[in-house]
Design an enzyme around this catalytic site. Structure first.
Site, PDB file in Angstrom:
ATOM      1  N   GLY A   1      46.027 -20.155  27.004  1.00 64.62           N
ATOM      2  CA  GLY A   1      45.242 -19.069  27.598  1.00 64.62           C
ATOM      3  C   GLY A   1      45.620 -17.697  27.093  1.00 64.62           C
TER       4      GLY A   1
ATOM      5  NE  ARG B   1      50.312 -20.501   6.229  1.00 64.64           N
ATOM      6  CZ  ARG B   1      49.466 -21.265   6.912  1.00 64.64           C
ATOM      7  NH1 ARG B   1      49.642 -21.440   8.209  1.00 64.64           N
ATOM      8  NH2 ARG B   1      48.441 -21.825   6.302  1.00 64.64           N
ATOM      9  N   GLY B   2      53.967 -21.307   9.793  1.00 63.84           N
ATOM     10  CA  GLY B   2      54.374 -22.518  10.490  1.00 63.84           C
ATOM     11  C   GLY B   2      54.449 -23.753   9.622  1.00 63.84           C
ATOM     12  CB  VAL B   3      52.161 -25.203   7.078  1.00 66.36           C
ATOM     13  CG1 VAL B   3      52.182 -24.149   5.987  1.00 66.36           C
ATOM     14  CG2 VAL B   3      51.944 -26.596   6.499  1.00 66.36           C
ATOM     15  CG  ASP B   4      55.422 -23.034   3.839  1.00 71.82           C
ATOM     16  OD1 ASP B   4      55.000 -24.140   3.469  1.00 71.82           O
ATOM     17  OD2 ASP B   4      55.007 -21.956   3.379  1.00 71.82           O
ATOM     18  CB  THR B   5      59.564 -21.716   7.980  1.00 69.03           C
ATOM     19  OG1 THR B   5      58.598 -20.834   8.567  1.00 69.03           O
ATOM     20  CG2 THR B   5      59.619 -21.479   6.483  1.00 69.03           C
ATOM     21  CE  LYS B   6      54.470 -23.318  14.136  1.00 69.69           C
ATOM     22  NZ  LYS B   6      54.670 -21.926  14.589  1.00 69.69           N
TER      23      LYS B   6
ATOM     24  CD  GLU C   1      52.452 -12.946  13.429  1.00 68.03           C
ATOM     25  OE1 GLU C   1      51.955 -13.716  14.278  1.00 68.03           O
ATOM     26  OE2 GLU C   1      53.432 -13.270  12.712  1.00 68.03           O
TER      27      GLU C   1
END
Length: 224
Positions: free
Chosen positions: A94, A61-66, A128
């Site tokens: 694209g 989850r990008g907001v937490d761990t990216k 995913e």
């Protein structure tokens, strides 16, 4: 798609590291644009050679761990010649999201699923994970600021009209599978993120080498 062991990739790891070093030199010289072009040429050459582009899928989850464990793990794997799929690093403008992600999951032999407090807010994270489980990929869970017992689909999501009943069941099953898999736990208040990244990278390499040994035995048996 059948999993691909470390042995099939060993012939290209040296060229990957060489390409990475060349890109770093270009970047240091203020030529970032040329470094990007060089990396894209490398992708194209491997694709033409029939080799998978990615070895490890990083579900997160990008907001937490990216900007923390996901990116640090991506970089650590790259240092070992292992290419991880991380959406913001691996996708191009694209690209179709689901089609691209499905293709990359099929290429990877191992996945790292980073569960975090906001993970369940993302349908893409759940989709995913379900796809990885259904593809029978080896999944290494990281419980980042949550406990394994927290891997339960929220009731509000399960009851929402935004999700088809069959998808809700897929997500529930995938979370149960992950919860019952040995993983790594991390508390940002007390943990050492460098140790977490190192342990995760070691786990990835262990499972890739394990798959290679199994494939060697199967090849030997098939020739008897």
């Amino acid at each position: 798609m059948a999993s691909t062991g470390v042995s099939r990739r060993s012939s290209i790891m040296a060229s990957r590291l060489s390409a990475s070093a060349e890109a770093m030199r270009a970047s240091e010289g203020g030529k970032q644009r040329h470094a990007v072009v060089g990396r894209r040429v490398e992708y194209d050459e491997e694709s033409l050679a029939g080799e998978p582009q990615y070895d490890v899928f990083i579900n997160h989850r990008g907001v937490d761990t990216k900007r923390t464990v996901a990116r640090l793990l991506y970089d650590r794997l790259a240092q070992s010649g292992i290419r991880g799929f991380l959406d913001n690093m691996s996708m191009r403008p694209g690209d179709r999201l689901r089609e691209t992600i499905s293709a990359r999951i099929s290429e990877c032999s191992v996945a790292v699923a980073i569960f975090s407090p906001s993970y369940f807010d993302s349908e893409y994270c759940l989709w995913e994970l379900a796809t990885l489980v259904e593809s029978r990929k080896t999944i290494i869970p990281i419980f980042y600021n949550i406990k394994p017992s927290d891997l339960v689909l929220p009731e509000a999501l399960a009851a929402s009209d935004d999700y088809l009943p069959q998808d809700v069941e897929r997500y529930k099953y995938a979370l149960r599978e992950a919860k019952n898999t040995v993983g790594l736990t991390y508390d940002s208040a007390t943990g050492d993120i460098a140790e977490l990244v190192s342990a995760a990278a070691d786990a990835v390499l262990y499972h890739m080498e394990k798959m290679e040994r199994v494939q060697r035995r199967e090849t030997i048996v098939s020739r008897l």
